[in-house]
Design a protein around this motif. Structure first.
Motif, PDB file in Angstrom:
ATOM      1  N   SER A 141      14.403 -11.902   2.083  1.00  0.00           N
ATOM      2  CA  SER A 141      15.075 -12.160   0.807  1.00  0.00           C
ATOM      3  C   SER A 141      15.240 -10.870   0.012  1.00  0.00           C
ATOM      4  O   SER A 141      14.580  -9.864   0.283  1.00  0.00           O
ATOM      5  CB  SER A 141      14.264 -13.166  -0.016  1.00  0.00           C
ATOM      6  N   ALA A 142      16.110 -10.914  -0.996  1.00  0.00           N
ATOM      7  CA  ALA A 142      16.355  -9.735  -1.826  1.00  0.00           C
ATOM      8  C   ALA A 142      15.094  -9.304  -2.552  1.00  0.00           C
ATOM      9  O   ALA A 142      14.785  -8.104  -2.623  1.00  0.00           O
ATOM     10  CB  ALA A 142      17.469 -10.029  -2.829  1.00  0.00           C
ATOM     11  N   ASP A 143      14.319 -10.255  -3.079  1.00  0.00           N
ATOM     12  CA  ASP A 143      13.091  -9.870  -3.765  1.00  0.00           C
ATOM     13  C   ASP A 143      12.047  -9.366  -2.785  1.00  0.00           C
ATOM     14  O   ASP A 143      11.234  -8.491  -3.118  1.00  0.00           O
ATOM     15  CB  ASP A 143      12.548 -11.028  -4.605  1.00  0.00           C
ATOM     16  N   GLY A 144      12.066  -9.891  -1.551  1.00  0.00           N
ATOM     17  CA  GLY A 144      11.169  -9.372  -0.520  1.00  0.00           C
ATOM     18  C   GLY A 144      11.503  -7.929  -0.171  1.00  0.00           C
ATOM     19  O   GLY A 144      10.605  -7.095   0.011  1.00  0.00           O
ATOM     20  N   TYR A 145      12.796  -7.623  -0.091  1.00  0.00           N
ATOM     21  CA  TYR A 145      13.214  -6.252   0.200  1.00  0.00           C
ATOM     22  C   TYR A 145      12.773  -5.316  -0.924  1.00  0.00           C
ATOM     23  O   TYR A 145      12.249  -4.218  -0.675  1.00  0.00           O
ATOM     24  CB  TYR A 145      14.723  -6.181   0.384  1.00  0.00           C
ATOM     25  N   GLU A 146      12.969  -5.745  -2.159  1.00  0.00           N
ATOM     26  CA  GLU A 146      12.556  -4.916  -3.292  1.00  0.00           C
ATOM     27  C   GLU A 146      11.053  -4.663  -3.267  1.00  0.00           C
ATOM     28  O   GLU A 146      10.590  -3.551  -3.561  1.00  0.00           O
ATOM     29  CB  GLU A 146      12.959  -5.595  -4.601  1.00  0.00           C
ATOM     30  N   GLU A 147      10.291  -5.691  -2.908  1.00  0.00           N
ATOM     31  CA  GLU A 147       8.842  -5.537  -2.819  1.00  0.00           C
ATOM     32  C   GLU A 147       8.473  -4.549  -1.714  1.00  0.00           C
ATOM     33  O   GLU A 147       7.569  -3.717  -1.881  1.00  0.00           O
ATOM     34  CB  GLU A 147       8.184  -6.895  -2.564  1.00  0.00           C
ATOM     35  N   MET A 148       9.164  -4.633  -0.574  1.00  0.00           N
ATOM     36  CA  MET A 148       8.883  -3.719   0.531  1.00  0.00           C
ATOM     37  C   MET A 148       9.170  -2.277   0.129  1.00  0.00           C
ATOM     38  O   MET A 148       8.376  -1.372   0.412  1.00  0.00           O
ATOM     39  CB  MET A 148       9.708  -4.107   1.765  1.00  0.00           C
ATOM     40  N   ILE A 149      10.307  -2.047  -0.536  1.00  0.00           N
ATOM     41  CA  ILE A 149      10.634  -0.688  -0.958  1.00  0.00           C
ATOM     42  C   ILE A 149       9.627  -0.188  -1.988  1.00  0.00           C
ATOM     43  O   ILE A 149       9.178   0.965  -1.942  1.00  0.00           O
ATOM     44  CB  ILE A 149      12.063  -0.622  -1.535  1.00  0.00           C
ATOM     45  N   ALA A 150       9.218  -1.066  -2.903  1.00  0.00           N
ATOM     46  CA  ALA A 150       8.271  -0.651  -3.942  1.00  0.00           C
ATOM     47  C   ALA A 150       6.941  -0.205  -3.345  1.00  0.00           C
ATOM     48  O   ALA A 150       6.378   0.824  -3.745  1.00  0.00           O
ATOM     49  CB  ALA A 150       8.054  -1.791  -4.933  1.00  0.00           C
ATOM     50  N   THR A 151       6.425  -0.951  -2.377  1.00  0.00           N
ATOM     51  CA  THR A 151       5.112  -0.597  -1.822  1.00  0.00           C
ATOM     52  C   THR A 151       5.197   0.604  -0.889  1.00  0.00           C
ATOM     53  O   THR A 151       4.303   1.453  -0.875  1.00  0.00           O
ATOM     54  CB  THR A 151       4.466  -1.809  -1.111  1.00  0.00           C
ATOM     55  N   THR A 152       6.274   0.714  -0.121  1.00  0.00           N
ATOM     56  CA  THR A 152       6.369   1.819   0.842  1.00  0.00           C
ATOM     57  C   THR A 152       6.763   3.137   0.197  1.00  0.00           C
ATOM     58  O   THR A 152       6.635   4.193   0.827  1.00  0.00           O
ATOM     59  CB  THR A 152       7.360   1.490   1.969  1.00  0.00           C
ATOM     60  N   THR A 153       7.229   3.108  -1.038  1.00  0.00           N
ATOM     61  CA  THR A 153       7.565   4.357  -1.741  1.00  0.00           C
ATOM     62  C   THR A 153       6.562   4.667  -2.848  1.00  0.00           C
ATOM     63  O   THR A 153       6.788   5.578  -3.640  1.00  0.00           O
ATOM     64  CB  THR A 153       8.983   4.297  -2.332  1.00  0.00           C
ATOM     65  N   LEU A 154       5.462   3.920  -2.873  1.00  0.00           N
ATOM     66  CA  LEU A 154       4.396   4.192  -3.834  1.00  0.00           C
ATOM     67  C   LEU A 154       3.457   5.237  -3.243  1.00  0.00           C
ATOM     68  O   LEU A 154       2.734   4.981  -2.273  1.00  0.00           O
ATOM     69  CB  LEU A 154       3.631   2.901  -4.142  1.00  0.00           C
ATOM     70  N   LEU A 155       3.465   6.431  -3.814  1.00  0.00           N
ATOM     71  CA  LEU A 155       2.634   7.520  -3.313  1.00  0.00           C
ATOM     72  C   LEU A 155       1.149   7.195  -3.476  1.00  0.00           C
ATOM     73  O   LEU A 155       0.740   6.631  -4.491  1.00  0.00           O
ATOM     74  CB  LEU A 155       2.952   8.811  -4.070  1.00  0.00           C
ATOM     75  N   ASN A 156       0.358   7.571  -2.494  1.00  0.00           N
ATOM     76  CA  ASN A 156      -1.087   7.346  -2.542  1.00  0.00           C
ATOM     77  C   ASN A 156      -1.810   8.457  -3.301  1.00  0.00           C
ATOM     78  O   ASN A 156      -2.877   8.929  -2.894  1.00  0.00           O
ATOM     79  CB  ASN A 156      -1.649   7.229  -1.119  1.00  0.00           C
ATOM     80  N   LYS A 157      -1.237   8.856  -4.439  1.00  0.00           N
ATOM     81  CA  LYS A 157      -1.810   9.948  -5.230  1.00  0.00           C
ATOM     82  C   LYS A 157      -3.257   9.691  -5.627  1.00  0.00           C
ATOM     83  O   LYS A 157      -4.036  10.626  -5.816  1.00  0.00           O
ATOM     84  CB  LYS A 157      -0.983  10.158  -6.505  1.00  0.00           C
ATOM     85  N   VAL A 158      -3.613   8.421  -5.758  1.00  0.00           N
ATOM     86  CA  VAL A 158      -4.959   8.081  -6.202  1.00  0.00           C
ATOM     87  C   VAL A 158      -6.026   8.627  -5.250  1.00  0.00           C
ATOM     88  O   VAL A 158      -7.182   8.828  -5.650  1.00  0.00           O
ATOM     89  CB  VAL A 158      -5.102   6.550  -6.368  1.00  0.00           C
ATOM     90  N   GLY A 159      -5.639   8.923  -4.006  1.00  0.00           N
ATOM     91  CA  GLY A 159      -6.596   9.473  -3.048  1.00  0.00           C
ATOM     92  C   GLY A 159      -7.195  10.789  -3.509  1.00  0.00           C
ATOM     93  O   GLY A 159      -8.393  11.043  -3.312  1.00  0.00           O
ATOM     94  N   ALA A 160      -6.378  11.638  -4.141  1.00  0.00           N
ATOM     95  CA  ALA A 160      -6.882  12.929  -4.616  1.00  0.00           C
ATOM     96  C   ALA A 160      -7.906  12.743  -5.731  1.00  0.00           C
ATOM     97  O   ALA A 160      -8.845  13.534  -5.862  1.00  0.00           O
ATOM     98  CB  ALA A 160      -5.720  13.796  -5.097  1.00  0.00           C
ATOM     99  N   THR A 161      -7.724  11.692  -6.527  1.00  0.00           N
ATOM    100  CA  THR A 161      -8.683  11.394  -7.596  1.00  0.00           C
ATOM    101  C   THR A 161      -9.960  10.783  -7.030  1.00  0.00           C
ATOM    102  O   THR A 161     -11.077  11.159  -7.411  1.00  0.00           O
ATOM    103  CB  THR A 161      -8.047  10.432  -8.613  1.00  0.00           C
ATOM    104  N   LEU A 162      -9.808   9.851  -6.109  1.00  0.00           N
ATOM    105  CA  LEU A 162     -10.969   9.184  -5.515  1.00  0.00           C
ATOM    106  C   LEU A 162     -11.884  10.180  -4.801  1.00  0.00           C
ATOM    107  O   LEU A 162     -13.106  10.022  -4.792  1.00  0.00           O
ATOM    108  CB  LEU A 162     -10.509   8.114  -4.531  1.00  0.00           C
ATOM    109  N   ALA A 163     -11.289  11.203  -4.206  1.00  0.00           N
ATOM    110  CA  ALA A 163     -12.083  12.177  -3.442  1.00  0.00           C
ATOM    111  C   ALA A 163     -13.041  12.965  -4.312  1.00  0.00           C
ATOM    112  O   ALA A 163     -14.033  13.513  -3.818  1.00  0.00           O
ATOM    113  CB  ALA A 163     -11.152  13.127  -2.700  1.00  0.00           C
ATOM    114  N   LYS A 164     -12.772  13.018  -5.593  1.00  0.00           N
ATOM    115  CA  LYS A 164     -13.644  13.752  -6.509  1.00  0.00           C
ATOM    116  C   LYS A 164     -14.807  12.892  -6.999  1.00  0.00           C
ATOM    117  O   LYS A 164     -15.657  13.360  -7.755  1.00  0.00           O
ATOM    118  CB  LYS A 164     -12.830  14.269  -7.688  1.00  0.00           C
TER     119      LYS A 164
END
Length: 352
Positions: free
Chosen positions: A199-222
């Motif tokens: 579905s269109a909302d499913g596609y939007e959800e897929m794009i949102a999660t796959t383009t969300l950078l895992n930046k939080v990893g750099a914070t968690l490592a500290k």
């Protein structure tokens, strides 16, 4: 036939036999290929190599600052070229964040079937990747391109990390809690997308999660409460959980009902939308996983589902897990939650 010479809508995915991290070689094949690789011991500054199947290589420069290096590329998982570029770039950069590092620059990796894909489409792929790199605060400083049978795009990414902040997949401790930062089901969504059933909302959800950078990893490592990290990609939750178990010499317990899922993942997998990579994953590492009696196939297919640009699997002190989940949620990862624990026992994954 060029992309613009047909009356039918051009589908970038039609040029690829697979897409996203579902293209990865099966874990058993990869292990066989790497079995004869020379040991890294002669290079004392190589702190992380191929030994534990970690996310990136780490080289000690001066006893404090280290270089993190990785590469990741694949064939299109979606038809929109800008989205494909963004997903591939986000996925590649994730490896640096998963080691606790901060990216500093990227090099583009491009393979395109000449005569089948218009230059405008290729330009959009590259621009999508560049846009993600810009949001990560890094340049695309160069790259390499070839004429290939199928469209391929990705990045080689260089980052830095303090030696004290390196987070490997092999340093989990008995008694740790396990946190997953993104919902699962990208492979299921991609299978439905290829058959025009998403579905269109499913596609939007897929794009949102796959383009969300895992930046939080750099914070968690500290954070001293965080002991180990890895990103969940082509081998699925079970495969990457098993890497943590084997690298740490401990048992990983995953509570299946706690697994965060994309909104339509359960419904779609129950309808039979499963990637071929999911079956290859189970065939490769199923011997290292213990399932409850009568465990439903649909749940197993989600646990083995290849995640393109998936979340971080974090092993942390149990008494700090609730705090960390709250901080990860507040950083922009609403699906993050506890999914299990690390316990004394054989190096295997137990689904409970």
């Amino acid at each position: 036939m060029s992309a613009s010479s047909s009356d039918q809508p051009f589908r970038l995915t039609s040029l690829a036999h697979g897409g996203g991290c579902g293209c990865k070689l099966a874990p058993s094949v990869l292990q066989e290929l790497l079995a004869g690789a020379p040991a890294a011991q002669p290079f004392s500054q190589l702190l992380v190599g191929t030994e534990t199947g970690d996310d990136a290589a780490v080289w000690d420069l001066d006893g404090d600052t280290c270089i993190v290096a990785t590469t990741d590329f694949f064939m299109p998982v979606v038809d929109n070229p800008d989205h494909f570029g963004r997903i591939a770039a986000t996925n590649a950069i994730s490896d640096v964040y998963a080691m606790g590092g901060t990216p500093i620059m990227a090099l583009a990796i491009l393979g395109m079937p000449l005569g089948k894909v218009d230059t405008a489409i290729v330009r959009d792929i590259l621009q999508g990747g560049t846009a993600v790199c810009a949001s990560a605060g890094i340049p695309v400083a160069g790259g390499h391109s070839i004429d290939s049978g199928e469209p391929i795009y990705g990045l080689a990414v260089i980052g830095t990390v303090r030696k004290a902040d390196i987070r490997r997949n092999a340093d989990a401790k008995a008694g740790d809690a396990l946190i997953l930062t993104k919902g699962v089901g990208v492979g299921v969504y991609s299978a439905a997308f290829k058959k025009e059933a998403l579905s269109a909302d499913g596609y939007e959800e897929m794009i949102a999660t796959t383009t969300l950078l895992n930046k939080v990893g750099a914070t968690l490592a500290k954070d001293a409460a965080v002991h180990a990290m890895t990103d969940v990609t082509g081998f699925g939750v079970l495969g990457h959980g098993l890497e943590v178990a084997r690298g740490s010499g401990l048992s990983v317990e995953i509570e299946a009902e706690r697994l965060p899922l994309l909104a339509h993942a359960e419904a779609l997998v129950r309808q039979g939308f499963v990637t071929g990579a999911s079956g290859r994953n189970w065939a490769s590492y199923g011997a290292g996983v213990r399932l409850p009696a009568d465990f439903p196939d649909w749940r197993l297919n989600l646990l083995t589902d290849p995640q393109t640009s998936g979340g971080l699997l974090v092993s942390c002190a149990a008494d700090e897990a609730d705090r960390l989940v709250a901080e990860i949620n507040a950083a922009g990862y609403p699906a993050a939650c506890r999914i299990g624990a690390v316990v004394e026992g054989p190096a295997e994954v137990r689904v409970i």
